[in-house]
Design a protein around this motif. Sequence first.
Motif, short mmCIF file in Angstrom:
data_model
loop_
_atom_site.label_atom_id
_atom_site.label_comp_id
_atom_site.label_asym_id
_atom_site.label_seq_id
_atom_site.Cartn_x
_atom_site.Cartn_y
_atom_site.Cartn_z
N ALA A 170 0.87 -1.32 -0.04
CA ALA A 170 -0.14 -0.09 -0.12
C ALA A 170 0.96 1.26 0.07
O ALA A 170 1.86 1.40 0.66
CB ALA A 170 -1.08 -0.11 1.24
N GLY A 171 0.51 2.08 -0.90
CA GLY A 171 1.19 3.46 -0.93
C GLY A 171 2.72 3.49 -1.45
O GLY A 171 3.32 4.37 -1.59
N ASN A 172 3.04 2.25 -1.99
CA ASN A 172 4.46 2.11 -2.76
C ASN A 172 4.37 2.93 -3.88
O ASN A 172 3.58 2.71 -4.71
CB ASN A 172 4.82 0.55 -2.63
N GLU A 173 5.46 3.39 -4.22
CA GLU A 173 5.56 4.09 -5.65
C GLU A 173 6.94 3.53 -6.18
O GLU A 173 7.99 3.66 -5.57
CB GLU A 173 5.81 5.66 -5.31
N PRO A 174 6.81 3.13 -7.58
CA PRO A 174 5.70 2.99 -8.33
C PRO A 174 4.85 1.95 -7.74
O PRO A 174 5.43 1.09 -6.85
CB PRO A 174 6.29 2.83 -9.56
N PRO A 175 3.38 1.85 -8.29
CA PRO A 175 2.83 0.93 -7.30
C PRO A 175 3.16 -0.39 -8.10
O PRO A 175 3.58 -0.88 -9.15
CB PRO A 175 1.32 1.52 -8.05
N HIS A 176 2.55 -1.42 -7.16
CA HIS A 176 2.80 -2.75 -7.59
C HIS A 176 1.44 -3.38 -8.53
O HIS A 176 0.55 -2.67 -8.24
CB HIS A 176 2.92 -3.80 -6.41
N GLN A 177 1.85 -4.10 -9.13
CA GLN A 177 0.77 -4.85 -10.29
C GLN A 177 0.33 -6.17 -9.52
O GLN A 177 1.26 -7.02 -9.39
CB GLN A 177 0.86 -4.90 -11.49
N VAL A 178 -0.86 -6.50 -9.06
CA VAL A 178 -1.04 -7.69 -8.55
C VAL A 178 -2.04 -8.48 -9.32
O VAL A 178 -3.01 -7.99 -9.72
CB VAL A 178 -1.80 -7.65 -6.88
N LYS A 179 -1.74 -9.76 -9.55
CA LYS A 179 -2.59 -10.67 -10.65
C LYS A 179 -2.78 -11.90 -9.85
O LYS A 179 -1.84 -12.53 -9.60
CB LYS A 179 -1.85 -10.86 -12.18
N LEU A 180 -4.04 -12.44 -10.08
CA LEU A 180 -4.40 -13.53 -9.72
C LEU A 180 -5.00 -14.36 -10.75
O LEU A 180 -5.65 -14.11 -11.53
CB LEU A 180 -5.53 -13.23 -8.76
N SER A 181 -4.59 -15.85 -10.43
CA SER A 181 -5.28 -16.84 -11.22
C SER A 181 -5.55 -17.98 -10.40
O SER A 181 -4.73 -18.02 -9.17
CB SER A 181 -4.27 -17.35 -12.29
N TYR A 182 -6.17 -18.66 -10.49
CA TYR A 182 -6.94 -19.62 -9.51
C TYR A 182 -7.64 -21.20 -10.37
O TYR A 182 -8.31 -20.82 -11.07
CB TYR A 182 -8.06 -19.34 -8.46
N VAL A 260 -0.53 -15.90 -7.08
CA VAL A 260 -0.43 -14.54 -7.18
C VAL A 260 0.78 -13.89 -7.59
O VAL A 260 1.88 -14.27 -7.23
CB VAL A 260 -0.50 -14.13 -5.60
N THR A 261 0.62 -12.99 -8.48
CA THR A 261 1.85 -12.58 -9.31
C THR A 261 2.04 -11.06 -9.10
O THR A 261 1.10 -10.40 -9.03
CB THR A 261 1.94 -12.62 -10.87
N VAL A 262 2.89 -10.66 -8.53
CA VAL A 262 3.15 -9.53 -8.11
C VAL A 262 4.53 -8.72 -8.85
O VAL A 262 5.82 -9.23 -8.86
CB VAL A 262 3.69 -9.03 -6.47
N THR A 263 4.27 -7.85 -9.38
CA THR A 263 5.14 -7.00 -10.41
C THR A 263 5.38 -5.60 -10.02
O THR A 263 4.33 -4.84 -9.84
CB THR A 263 4.74 -7.00 -11.92
N GLN A 264 6.57 -5.15 -10.04
CA GLN A 264 6.91 -3.48 -9.87
C GLN A 264 7.90 -3.17 -11.02
O GLN A 264 8.55 -3.92 -11.02
CB GLN A 264 7.46 -3.47 -8.34
#
Length: 735
Positions: A170-182, A260-264
């Motif tokens: 939260a509040g990180n710059e640049p923002p993270h992109q979070v993607k989900l697959s299930y 869950v994939t997190v990209t910055q």
Amino acid sequence: MRLGTPASNGTTVDGAAVNGYGTAGNGHRKGRHANGIGRPPATTAANDEKLVVAVRVRPLKPDEGEKILHILDVKTIVLDDDSDKRDVLRQKRTSEKQYSFDFAFGEDSSQEQVYDLTTRGLVRDVLLGFNATVFAYGATGAGKTHTMVGTAAEPGIMVRALNDLFTSIAGNEPPHQVKLSYLELYNENIRDLLNPSAGFLELREDSGPLRSPTVSGLTEIEATSISEVMGLLLRGNKERTVEPTAANRTSSRSHALLSVTVTQSEADEKRTGRLYMLDLAGSERASVTKNRGKRLVEGAHINRSLLALGNVINALSGAGSGSRYVNYRDSKLTRLLRNALSGNCRTVMIGHVSPAAAHRDETRNTLVYASRASRISNKVEKNELEVNWQVTQYRDMISDLRGEIGRLKSKLDTERPSSADVRARASGTPVKQLREQIIATFREQMKLRRRLMDIDGHLMSLGVEAERQHQIISHWEARKSKLYNRPTSRPNTSAGAENGTESTVHEAWSELSYIEREQERYVALRSSTLRELEECREKAIGLENDLPEQLDSDTEREMLSLLIRVHELEADKVALHGERLVESHELRRRADMLQRFHRQQRLTDEIITRQRHIIEEGKIQLPMDLLELYTLYQQEIHATTFSTDTAGIPYSAYDTLPPIKEVDTILEKRGYTAMIPPSADTDGPRTSTGGSSSSNDWELPRLQTASSSYGQGARNSSRTPPTPPPVLFPPIHRT
Ligand SMILES: Nc1ncnc2c1ncn2[C@@H]1O[C@H](COP(=O)(O)OP(=O)(O)OP(=O)(O)O)[C@@H](O)[C@H]1O
């Protein structure tokens, strides 16, 4: 698309370069990370990262009667195993068995405790760009879904991890992109839990040497808030195949994998980490679940995939003798988990058990399974961090130099405003042209160098993979005695495999053919790239040679020489990266080779030892030359007695060496006797640790036979009752 990647057309990207399932997170940068956590560069090459294994005991239910499990301490579980009581010969022995893990959670453990100790750290790693997996294993009704999903009042790991993740970013710059697959794996079919109408999805492997698994058409949804992500999780959970069985009213009949994939992304850098959370379907016995018809078929599928997983865990843990082929292809589950278990990924397994006597067999199986799993280690390539760190340092240096160039440039402009001629030449004259040409050639060189580096990296991976396949083949050949009886030839692929082992070898041969073709292609590519690079270099040298004649002022010269220096540093940076890569590959190759020698040596020792027992038992007179060879061999053993083996375990074969009197006598004459410890019974029955549980279905029979009486026991057989055989030197399964 590759599991967890956003591509929707089924295409794959090179795992090493981009975001393959289970490949290393790839965006590392110096100093502080986006979540504020600083991480110093790792100093080691690819690190052996042990699979973390925890076991959780669920609370006893009111109608379940007697309890057979208790927690001894934070790592140890004790099972009152009465299986030995049924064995008349072993009735006097204690029936308690201890099993030790990284963490043992008792019946009163909270969801928070389990999450904190097993998964919280993984979330941190994912934010740093690593990949991580947590999976729940255990019999049906043992509490897997409770741990992974939980309830609204007691949320499980999936919910807590997502919560933690969003709080951290939260509040990180640049923002993270979070993607989900299930997805769920039900009866060997893959279903998209976020888009169930898509039907069954196909599992593919990409064409790279890592053969990373790819699920074609799997939806990946971007979530921007915790409420959104919880909505998705809830939606997916509702779609899971759950049915009541006699063992569990809400039994999950499928394996569910949440990714869950997190990209910055920042400037030209991209850091990606992935967290896989897996709730496996329960292992079950038809007699317990009382399943019939459809449920029975489901159970068979579940058990088959879990058996395949067990075999993979068994092979990876090095149980049995020598190296074993790790067969991931037996089920989709193992294919999906391939990289999580063997690749560049941190993995936590949470075994689940019931404390009830009625589930004794399932509980024992899970504990043995978990003990096996704790021997697995994954290679997490932290070395990339170190290389990247150094590369970043170079980049910093380059940007300093660029700043200097900027300053010089403005100095050039401000110091010579009055000279119109010079100005004119600076903006459209040979000097500027030259400078642009030099920049262009350097850029081209950089591009070619990078390409060359990729090619070299790929060729090395292919080489390592080829060696691995050769190893599989030579094991098989050795087993079949083909090395001695007939010339080696590739099996006729059209003839079909005779059995499981042969099909494995067929696979190895076909893999090898593919690798060879790839190697040829890449070698050709390398030569043409080298040629291009050489031409480019010559062009750059020619341009540089022209420079001095064109330059009018010292400042101009300085500016250009700095420009060149920038590019030189850039070239050094790429070269350094390349060298590091080469070194880490070479280290890996050598480690593999050492391991191989080690295994060979252990086999040789075992063969010699067995032969010596036969000689001892048969009281065979040894010919003098063989006796001499034995003596030399024994001396060698002495020499290495206090050295350390490749795994860091002090290598002491002598304490378990069955003596041959004649050799001992010769050694005694040579002054070695003092070093020979008395023959000890070091392999008494071991009953108190999980790792040595005798109820282990997977363990191969030991090479020595119980009937052979040897060593001290054999020689004193008239005086003492036969004792269990000592461990032969060196124990083969210790690799
Ligand atoms: N640690 C725990 N605390 C309280 N209740 C638990 C715990 N573990 C399991 N239970 C309860 O036991 C029952 C079975 O648990 P759960 O459904 O999680 O088992 P499972 O291993 O996922 O079974 P299956 O493989 O059949 O899906 C559930 O009612 C669950 O709420």
